[in-house]
Design an enzyme around this catalytic site. Structure first.
Site, PDB file in Angstrom:
ATOM      1  CB  SER A   9     -90.898 -85.553  -0.628  1.00 38.78           C
ATOM      2  OG  SER A   9     -91.342 -85.185  -1.073  1.00 38.78           O
ATOM      3  CG  ASP A  35     -95.569 -84.556  -0.401  1.00 40.38           C
ATOM      4  OD1 ASP A  35     -96.856 -84.110   0.886  1.00 40.38           O
ATOM      5  OD2 ASP A  35     -94.875 -84.579  -0.625  1.00 40.38           O
TER       6      ASP A  35
END
Length: 225
Positions: A9, A35
């Protein structure tokens, strides 16, 4: 690692070392997880389509864009132009336009992922599970890194994995939220095939990305042996 795919991430990485960290990870991972939040669907702002365009300059591995946004359809063309490989949208924002959204994503040459929040049941998305490449089970409420794992999601992972097998579908089962040494074994036992690792699973282990990766591999080997 039992054919596990790892998806770092990038909201948890050291952005001042983007090229160094991405170059190291390129040939070791399944996806880069990006994200994208709008401050509305979730109360946070993180990465952006512009970030994806810069990432693409150094990334060889696929780029999966997780849209935590109220209007996912507004991002498809921009992300396609930026170099995204896959767009993963939330069922909670797509119901009412899911089929059209999936068609638009595919028409732009990208793969399509589906993300479900902890309280969203399988029954809410069964009508289009045959059209997606990956299903991401959120094991925390979306929007912020470092939240506590929700144990009830283990059963939900199994439900999606078993439904795929029973209906001969082809999506990967991915987990987002608190993927680390404390949860690896339970997640894989439940049916997870792709683990999104952030601060507790990768980047927080060490300042040096090579050392951090070695620690993550050791943690996985210990609990999955």
């Amino acid at each position: 690692m039992q054919n596990l795919l790892i998806a770092p991430s990038l909201m948890c990485m050291d952005l001042l070392r983007l090229e160094e960290q991405v170059s190291f990870l390129n040939d070791k991972i399944g996806y880069f997880h990006v994200d994208i939040m709008d401050g509305h669907f979730v109360p946070n702002l993180t990465l952006s389509p512009f970030f994806v365009s810069q990432l693409k300059r150094v990334a060889n591995a696929p780029i999966d864009c997780h849209l935590m946004v109220t209007n996912p359809q507004d991002y498809v063309c921009t992300l396609a132009d930026a170099g995204a490989t896959m767009i993963s949208f939330h069922a909670e924002t797509a119901n009412g336009q899911a089929f059209r959204l999936i068609e638009t994503i595919r028409a732009k040459g990208m793969q399509c992922g589906l993300v479900v929040n902890p309280e969203t049941p399988l029954e809410a998305v069964t009508l289009y599970l045959d059209r997606v490449d990956k299903v991401t089970i959120m094991t925390v409420d979306p929007g912020f890194a470092g939240q506590s794992f929700i144990p009830a999601m283990l059963k939900k992972i199994t439900i999606f994995a078993e439904y795929r097998q029973q209906n001969q579908l082809g999506y990967l089962v991915e987990v987002d939220g608190s993927c680390n040494k404390m949860t690896y074994a339970a997640l894989v036992d439940a049916g997870a095939e792709v683990l999104i690792v952030g601060s507790s699973g990768l980047f927080g282990h060490a300042e040096n990305i090579s050392e951090a990766w070695q620690i993550m591999e050791k943690d996985l080997a210990e609990v999955l042996a």
